[in-house]
Write an enzyme that holds these catalytic residues in place. Structure first.
Site, mmCIF file in Angstrom:
data_model
loop_
_atom_site.group_PDB
_atom_site.id
_atom_site.type_symbol
_atom_site.label_atom_id
_atom_site.label_comp_id
_atom_site.label_asym_id
_atom_site.label_seq_id
_atom_site.Cartn_x
_atom_site.Cartn_y
_atom_site.Cartn_z
ATOM 1 N N HIS A 130 0.836 -1.207 0.000
ATOM 2 C CA HIS A 130 0.000 0.000 0.000
ATOM 3 C C HIS A 130 0.871 1.258 0.000
ATOM 4 O O HIS A 130 0.610 2.210 -0.741
ATOM 5 C CB HIS A 130 -0.914 -0.024 1.230
ATOM 6 C CG HIS A 130 -1.662 1.250 1.479
ATOM 7 N ND1 HIS A 130 -2.975 1.438 1.112
ATOM 8 C CD2 HIS A 130 -1.273 2.418 2.076
ATOM 9 C CE1 HIS A 130 -3.357 2.651 1.462
ATOM 10 N NE2 HIS A 130 -2.334 3.269 2.045
ATOM 11 N N GLU A 131 1.907 1.265 0.820
ATOM 12 C CA GLU A 131 2.773 2.439 0.905
ATOM 13 C C GLU A 131 3.563 2.647 -0.387
ATOM 14 O O GLU A 131 3.740 3.778 -0.847
ATOM 15 C CB GLU A 131 3.711 2.324 2.106
ATOM 16 C CG GLU A 131 3.000 2.261 3.448
ATOM 17 C CD GLU A 131 2.007 3.389 3.641
ATOM 18 O OE1 GLU A 131 2.232 4.491 3.117
ATOM 19 O OE2 GLU A 131 0.984 3.168 4.319
ATOM 20 N N HIS A 134 1.424 4.385 -2.916
ATOM 21 C CA HIS A 134 1.370 5.851 -2.791
ATOM 22 C C HIS A 134 2.513 6.495 -3.573
ATOM 23 O O HIS A 134 2.319 7.518 -4.238
ATOM 24 C CB HIS A 134 1.470 6.251 -1.316
ATOM 25 C CG HIS A 134 0.160 6.261 -0.589
ATOM 26 N ND1 HIS A 134 -0.947 6.935 -1.043
ATOM 27 C CD2 HIS A 134 -0.226 5.662 0.573
ATOM 28 C CE1 HIS A 134 -1.947 6.775 -0.199
ATOM 29 N NE2 HIS A 134 -1.537 5.996 0.793
ATOM 30 N N GLU A 206 -6.392 7.209 -0.958
ATOM 31 C CA GLU A 206 -6.285 6.035 -0.093
ATOM 32 C C GLU A 206 -6.944 4.827 -0.750
ATOM 33 O O GLU A 206 -6.412 3.717 -0.721
ATOM 34 C CB GLU A 206 -6.919 6.313 1.275
ATOM 35 C CG GLU A 206 -6.094 7.197 2.181
ATOM 36 C CD GLU A 206 -4.718 6.614 2.471
ATOM 37 O OE1 GLU A 206 -4.607 5.407 2.752
ATOM 38 O OE2 GLU A 206 -3.732 7.375 2.411
#
Length: 286
Positions: A130-131, A134, A206
């Site tokens: 997930h990071e 980003h 997100e």
């Protein structure tokens, strides 16, 4: 859809900025406010990563110190066709993680000590994916653009308040009174609307990072499970030292123990994030 939503929200910010400039009486005020906000956010874009890492006392670690975490991020970066980011650890029992950096070549992935103790290996892999998402999606740049417009609108709102109040001192007829009320209404409403749009951009990113991260690691169910644990973990051990201005960076709001209206939240509802990831997992199993 998340990308389209982000584009529409940024368009709304642009139109709101133009409307504020016209309300003041021309483009000069709008250009000045945009310049001030742009310079501020440009500096933030280039230096905020170092400031934030220092703020949270994050320490860069090597493959020797944390071989499992380092190797995991290396494999995920390979899956995402990205350069290996720097890896940092935050000495905090609150379970959380964030990524920073202006582009994939200057990125850092950060995990707290608490998250490494709380999650299983697969769940932690989902969070790290997930990071990385980003970084891959250039969310730092998008957040900076949104902040630039919102900041410029706030400056214009202040200018409009002073302009309306100053103009009222020499004009007392009904027409000027209506103009004063209209100007003051826009001066207060427009910055609030810009803040809400900026928060909506953050929530949209997100969702996008959840989707992209699940694809990078190939385990949407693991990420959903991680989010469920993190929500409870942060409620039990919130990161009290985290300023609200940086809460949008984390995978879950580090101040989740405090009540907040959803419109003013930097993160989407957790149940919706989990539901979308579980739907992805069901699609994989079908």
């Amino acid at each position: 859809m998340n990308r389209i939503k982000t584009a529409l929200l940024l368009t709304c910010l642009t139109l709101l900025l133009v409307a504020m400039g016209n309300a003041i009486g021309g483009q000069s005020g709008m250009i000045l406010a945009l310049f001030i906000a742009g310079v501020t956010n440009f500096l933030s874009y280039w230096h905020s990563d170092r400031i934030i890492l220092k703020m949270y006392k994050a320490r860069e670690v090597s493959a020797t110190e944390y071989p499992a975490l380092y190797g995991m991020i290396y494999r995920l970066a390979q899956n995402a066709d990205m350069p290996m980011p720097k890896v940092y650890i935050i000495p905090s029992a609150s379970p959380n993680a964030f990524a920073t950096g202006r582009n994939p070549q200057n990125a850092a992935v950060t995990a707290t000590e608490g998250i490494m103790q709380l999650l299983s290996e697969e769940e932690l892999e989902g969070v790290m994916a997930h990071e990385l998402a980003h970084v891959q999606n250039r969310d730092t740049l998008i957040a900076t653009i949104a902040a630039t417009f919102a900041g410029a609108i706030a400056v214009l709102g202040n200018m409009l308040q002073w302009s309306a109040l100053f103009g009222s001192s020499s004009n007392n007829d009904d027409e000027e009174g209506d103009g004063l009320l209209g100007g003051l209404a826009m001066a207060f409403i427009a910055p609030l609307a810009a803040t809400l749009i900026q928060m909506a951009v953050s929530r949209s990113r997100e969702y996008q990072a959840d989707t992209t991260g699940a694809r990078i690691c190939g385990k949407p169910q693991a990420l959903a499970s991680a989010l469920r644990k993190l929500q409870l973990g942060v409620q039990a051990v919130p990161m009290k030292e985290a300023p609200p201005t940086t809460s949008h960076l984390f995978i879950v709001n580090p101040l989740a123990g405090t009540a907040a209206l959803r419109l003013f939240s930097t993160h989407p509802p957790m149940e919706e994030r989990i539901s979308r990831l579980e739907a992805m997992a069901s699609g994989q199993d079908a």
